[in-house]
Motif scaffolding. Structure first.
Motif, PDB file in Angstrom:
ATOM      1  N   VAL A 101     -16.833  -2.773  15.751  1.00 44.57           N
ATOM      2  CA  VAL A 101     -17.836  -3.619  16.408  1.00 44.57           C
ATOM      3  C   VAL A 101     -17.272  -5.013  16.671  1.00 44.57           C
ATOM      4  O   VAL A 101     -17.490  -5.606  17.738  1.00 44.57           O
ATOM      5  N   MET A 102     -16.526  -5.522  15.715  1.00 44.03           N
ATOM      6  CA  MET A 102     -16.023  -6.899  15.828  1.00 44.03           C
ATOM      7  C   MET A 102     -14.796  -7.026  16.721  1.00 44.03           C
ATOM      8  O   MET A 102     -14.684  -7.957  17.516  1.00 44.03           O
ATOM      9  N   TRP A 103     -13.862  -6.061  16.611  1.00 49.17           N
ATOM     10  CA  TRP A 103     -12.576  -6.248  17.269  1.00 49.17           C
ATOM     11  C   TRP A 103     -12.118  -5.085  18.146  1.00 49.17           C
ATOM     12  O   TRP A 103     -11.057  -5.150  18.756  1.00 49.17           O
ATOM     13  N   GLY A 104     -12.877  -3.998  18.174  1.00 48.42           N
ATOM     14  CA  GLY A 104     -12.493  -2.877  19.019  1.00 48.42           C
ATOM     15  C   GLY A 104     -11.966  -1.700  18.224  1.00 48.42           C
ATOM     16  O   GLY A 104     -11.812  -1.748  16.996  1.00 48.42           O
ATOM     17  N   ASN A 105     -11.653  -0.599  18.942  1.00 46.23           N
ATOM     18  CA  ASN A 105     -11.250   0.651  18.286  1.00 46.23           C
ATOM     19  C   ASN A 105      -9.970   0.527  17.479  1.00 46.23           C
ATOM     20  O   ASN A 105      -9.809   1.193  16.451  1.00 46.23           O
ATOM     21  N   TRP A 106      -9.042  -0.315  17.953  1.00 48.13           N
ATOM     22  CA  TRP A 106      -7.766  -0.430  17.235  1.00 48.13           C
ATOM     23  C   TRP A 106      -7.991  -0.891  15.794  1.00 48.13           C
ATOM     24  O   TRP A 106      -7.274  -0.484  14.874  1.00 48.13           O
ATOM     25  N   ALA A 107      -9.022  -1.739  15.605  1.00 46.79           N
ATOM     26  CA  ALA A 107      -9.284  -2.278  14.271  1.00 46.79           C
ATOM     27  C   ALA A 107      -9.773  -1.193  13.322  1.00 46.79           C
ATOM     28  O   ALA A 107      -9.472  -1.230  12.127  1.00 46.79           O
ATOM     29  N   SER A 108     -10.530  -0.223  13.865  1.00 44.86           N
ATOM     30  CA  SER A 108     -11.015   0.851  12.990  1.00 44.86           C
ATOM     31  C   SER A 108      -9.859   1.682  12.452  1.00 44.86           C
ATOM     32  O   SER A 108      -9.892   2.144  11.301  1.00 44.86           O
ATOM     33  N   TYR A 109      -8.810   1.866  13.256  1.00 45.44           N
ATOM     34  CA  TYR A 109      -7.627   2.582  12.772  1.00 45.44           C
ATOM     35  C   TYR A 109      -6.906   1.777  11.689  1.00 45.44           C
ATOM     36  O   TYR A 109      -6.379   2.340  10.716  1.00 45.44           O
ATOM     37  N   ALA A 110      -6.883   0.460  11.858  1.00 40.87           N
ATOM     38  CA  ALA A 110      -6.233  -0.387  10.858  1.00 40.87           C
ATOM     39  C   ALA A 110      -6.961  -0.302   9.523  1.00 40.87           C
ATOM     40  O   ALA A 110      -6.332  -0.216   8.456  1.00 40.87           O
ATOM     41  N   ILE A 111      -8.298  -0.278   9.576  1.00 41.66           N
ATOM     42  CA  ILE A 111      -9.080  -0.168   8.345  1.00 41.66           C
ATOM     43  C   ILE A 111      -8.893   1.204   7.720  1.00 41.66           C
ATOM     44  O   ILE A 111      -8.801   1.347   6.487  1.00 41.66           O
ATOM     45  N   ALA A 112      -8.833   2.249   8.546  1.00 41.81           N
ATOM     46  CA  ALA A 112      -8.595   3.603   8.027  1.00 41.81           C
ATOM     47  C   ALA A 112      -7.250   3.668   7.302  1.00 41.81           C
ATOM     48  O   ALA A 112      -7.122   4.305   6.250  1.00 41.81           O
ATOM     49  N   ALA A 113      -6.259   2.990   7.878  1.00 42.16           N
ATOM     50  CA  ALA A 113      -4.943   2.945   7.227  1.00 42.16           C
ATOM     51  C   ALA A 113      -5.044   2.216   5.889  1.00 42.16           C
ATOM     52  O   ALA A 113      -4.450   2.635   4.885  1.00 42.16           O
ATOM     53  N   GLY A 114      -5.818   1.132   5.871  1.00 36.78           N
ATOM     54  CA  GLY A 114      -6.009   0.400   4.623  1.00 36.78           C
ATOM     55  C   GLY A 114      -6.694   1.251   3.565  1.00 36.78           C
ATOM     56  O   GLY A 114      -6.355   1.185   2.386  1.00 36.78           O
ATOM     57  N   ALA A 115      -7.660   2.065   3.999  1.00 41.97           N
ATOM     58  CA  ALA A 115      -8.354   2.945   3.066  1.00 41.97           C
ATOM     59  C   ALA A 115      -7.409   3.997   2.498  1.00 41.97           C
ATOM     60  O   ALA A 115      -7.461   4.324   1.304  1.00 41.97           O
ATOM     61  N   ALA A 116      -6.551   4.553   3.339  1.00 43.83           N
ATOM     62  CA  ALA A 116      -5.584   5.550   2.876  1.00 43.83           C
ATOM     63  C   ALA A 116      -4.616   4.933   1.870  1.00 43.83           C
ATOM     64  O   ALA A 116      -4.317   5.532   0.818  1.00 43.83           O
ATOM     65  N   ILE A 117      -4.135   3.728   2.182  1.00 45.78           N
ATOM     66  CA  ILE A 117      -3.230   3.026   1.264  1.00 45.78           C
ATOM     67  C   ILE A 117      -3.951   2.702  -0.037  1.00 45.78           C
ATOM     68  O   ILE A 117      -3.388   2.798  -1.134  1.00 45.78           O
ATOM     69  N   SER A 118      -5.233   2.325   0.079  1.00 46.83           N
ATOM     70  CA  SER A 118      -6.029   2.001  -1.098  1.00 46.83           C
ATOM     71  C   SER A 118      -6.126   3.200  -2.038  1.00 46.83           C
ATOM     72  O   SER A 118      -5.926   3.079  -3.253  1.00 46.83           O
ATOM     73  N   ALA A 119      -6.438   4.359  -1.464  1.00 53.07           N
ATOM     74  CA  ALA A 119      -6.539   5.573  -2.275  1.00 53.07           C
ATOM     75  C   ALA A 119      -5.192   5.929  -2.897  1.00 53.07           C
ATOM     76  O   ALA A 119      -5.118   6.315  -4.078  1.00 53.07           O
ATOM     77  N   PHE A 120      -4.119   5.791  -2.131  1.00 51.14           N
ATOM     78  CA  PHE A 120      -2.781   6.111  -2.616  1.00 51.14           C
ATOM     79  C   PHE A 120      -2.394   5.199  -3.773  1.00 51.14           C
ATOM     80  O   PHE A 120      -1.867   5.644  -4.803  1.00 51.14           O
ATOM     81  N   GLY A 121      -2.681   3.896  -3.626  1.00 52.40           N
ATOM     82  CA  GLY A 121      -2.359   2.942  -4.684  1.00 52.40           C
ATOM     83  C   GLY A 121      -3.170   3.186  -5.941  1.00 52.40           C
ATOM     84  O   GLY A 121      -2.659   3.094  -7.057  1.00 52.40           O
ATOM     85  N   ALA A 122      -4.464   3.503  -5.767  1.00 55.74           N
ATOM     86  CA  ALA A 122      -5.308   3.787  -6.931  1.00 55.74           C
ATOM     87  C   ALA A 122      -4.817   5.034  -7.656  1.00 55.74           C
ATOM     88  O   ALA A 122      -4.791   5.082  -8.891  1.00 55.74           O
ATOM     89  N   LEU A 123      -4.422   6.041  -6.889  1.00 59.69           N
ATOM     90  CA  LEU A 123      -3.908   7.270  -7.489  1.00 59.69           C
ATOM     91  C   LEU A 123      -2.651   6.986  -8.306  1.00 59.69           C
ATOM     92  O   LEU A 123      -2.477   7.505  -9.412  1.00 59.69           O
ATOM     93  N   ASN A 124      -1.782   6.132  -7.800  1.00 60.81           N
ATOM     94  CA  ASN A 124      -0.567   5.762  -8.515  1.00 60.81           C
ATOM     95  C   ASN A 124      -0.897   5.107  -9.852  1.00 60.81           C
ATOM     96  O   ASN A 124      -0.337   5.452 -10.899  1.00 60.81           O
ATOM     97  N   GLY A 125      -1.848   4.167  -9.828  1.00 57.14           N
ATOM     98  CA  GLY A 125      -2.200   3.462 -11.056  1.00 57.14           C
ATOM     99  C   GLY A 125      -2.842   4.358 -12.094  1.00 57.14           C
ATOM    100  O   GLY A 125      -2.536   4.265 -13.291  1.00 57.14           O
ATOM    101  N   TRP A 126      -3.710   5.256 -11.662  1.00 54.10           N
ATOM    102  CA  TRP A 126      -4.385   6.141 -12.616  1.00 54.10           C
ATOM    103  C   TRP A 126      -3.447   7.211 -13.161  1.00 54.10           C
ATOM    104  O   TRP A 126      -3.596   7.650 -14.309  1.00 54.10           O
TER     105      TRP A 126
END
Length: 436
Positions: free
Chosen positions: A265-290
């Motif tokens: 909504v704020m910046w266009g479709n490209w931004a949603s892909y960037a957030i999706a990438a951040g979510a994937a990295i977030s899950a990967f990092g959390a998995l590493n720590g646990w």
């Protein structure tokens, strides 16, 4: 020597923040949308409770600077059985939770790999592959796992900070009206949202567990726990407020990727892909720590003679490989169950029980210092007043949160915890000596 301990302040802080900020935070605004803007108050109360617990764990880390975290503190204050009871449930919550985090990682990765999420065999295989790749990374040494955790924590924070700061420029207060949409009293609505948001703070005790690998643990663990919890709280509250102010509550409640939708909504479709990438990295990092913690808890138990001695053995790189492998096998089995028709419900139920198992240590640890002998630094050294209020309030908060988990979850969760009693009895019956 301190130089041989690879986890300094920043890596320990990254472990705390990285384990808390997993995939769940990217979905929570949608869960809170049905309550309206009052959900932000739920975040504030939960953040306050989390900081109380962080202060409790910080204090305990100075009194009992040994590996095991909640287990070590409970065992010191309440004895072997209570320590085992807490550690058993905590270990279950870790490996069961890892299977869910791995599945979430695959879900977000599916945005970039068409068909991944729809192909059950491929999705399950990818989730299992992610677990075993990170087991290999952790087996190479805590230093490598700590570096990966620091990098992924920085990468996962970037999209959340972007939404939580720049997103406020697009904030529309009309999206928060009516302020309480739940139809319940304000107290009931805040209680419900506080229970939901607590799940995002599970892991605040992460730096206390690998204490043997932390530089100057008496100071570093306490600082890392408070700093990591505070950082997560600020990101959570700002990010959620921004998303709720950008998307109307009706649309937000039906969103499967609220942060990505807000970015679009704020910046266009490209931004949603960037957030999706951040979510994937977030899950990967959390998995590493646990995964790092999945080997530390059974190792600490084994060193005290409460778990098979094989879990206390470490590799040439000083890593508890047995704990990693056994936890990985159990998590992989749960993933295979979750991708089988008819067992998804069972998988979800196990995760609910695992969450409760992770909350029980908070109850014990809140009052552990009252039970730790004075000669070991416990009982607050005779310091009365406001200083004593922190653990008491943390205890009340922990009980309130467990009650908010629901009667069925509490009922079945404690049955799951009690299932570990035969293991404790078996170890005592064998008279297994403590591992050196």
């Amino acid at each position: 020597m301190t130089s041989e301990r690879p986890l300094g302040l920043w890596r320990s802080t990254a472990l705390v923040t990285g384990n808390m900020i997993g995939a769940g935070v990217f979905l929570l605004p949608a869960s809170l949308a049905v309550y309206g803007g009052i959900g932000i108050f739920g975040w504030v109360i939960t953040a306050t409770g989390a900081m109380l617990l962080a202060l409790v764990f910080g204090r305990l880390s100075r009194i009992v600077p040994k590996a095991g975290g909640p287990y070590a503190y409970t065992q010191k204050g309440f004895g072997d059985f209570a320590g085992f009871f807490v550690a058993w449930g905590y270990w279950i919550s870790i490996w069961a939770g890892n299977s869910a985090i791995a599945a979430a990682f695959v879900g977000y990765t599916g945005v970039f790999v068409p068909g991944l999420a729809e192909n059950a065999a491929l999705a399950g295989g990818t989730a299992i592959a992610a677990i075993w790749f990170l087991i290999w990374v952790n087996a190479l040494g805590v230093r490598n796992a700590g570096i990966l955790q620091l990098v992924t924590t920085v990468l996962k924070l970037l999209p959340l900070i972007a939404i939580g700061t720049l997103g406020l420029l697009y904030f529309d207060a009309e999206n928060l009206r009516p302020f309480n949409m739940s139809g319940e009293s304000s107290f009931a609505a805040i209680s419900a949202t506080a229970a939901l948001t607590l799940y995002a703070f599970l892991g605040l005790e992460s730096a206390t567990i690998p204490a043997d690998d932390v530089q100057d643990p008496r100071r570093t663990i306490a600082r890392a726990t408070v700093l990591g919890t505070l950082a997560a709280a600020v990101v959570y509250i700002l990010g959620t407020a921004a998303v709720m102010g950008v998307i109307s509550p009706l649309l937000l409640a039906g969103s499967t990727a609220p942060f990505a939708d807000a970015a679009s909504v704020m910046w266009g479709n490209w931004a949603s892909y960037a957030i999706a990438a951040g979510a994937a990295i977030s899950a990967f990092g959390a998995l590493n720590g646990w995964i790092l913690l999945s080997g530390q808890i059974p190792m600490a138990m084994a060193k005290d003679g409460l778990f098979p001695a094989v879990f206390a053995r470490v590799s040439e790189r000083r890593t508890p490989v047995t704990g990693f492998v056994v936890s990985g096998v159990l998590a992989s089995a749960l993933i295979m169950m979750s991708y089988s028709r008819g067992l998804v419900g069972a998988f979800t139920f196990i995760l609910l029980l695992a969450t409760l198992a992770a909350l029980v240590p908070y109850v014990f640890c809140s009052l552990a210092e009252f039970a730790i002998p004075r000669e070991s630094g416990g009982r607050f050294g005779g310091r009365p007043g406001l200083y004593l209020a922190v653990p008491v309030l943390a205890f009340i908060y922990s009980l309130w949160t467990i009650a908010g988990s629901g009667r069925d979850t509490v009922y079945w969760g404690f049955l799951l915890l009690l299932a570990g009693v035969p293991v404790f009895v078996w170890m005592r019956w064998r008279g297994q000596p403590q591992a050196s």
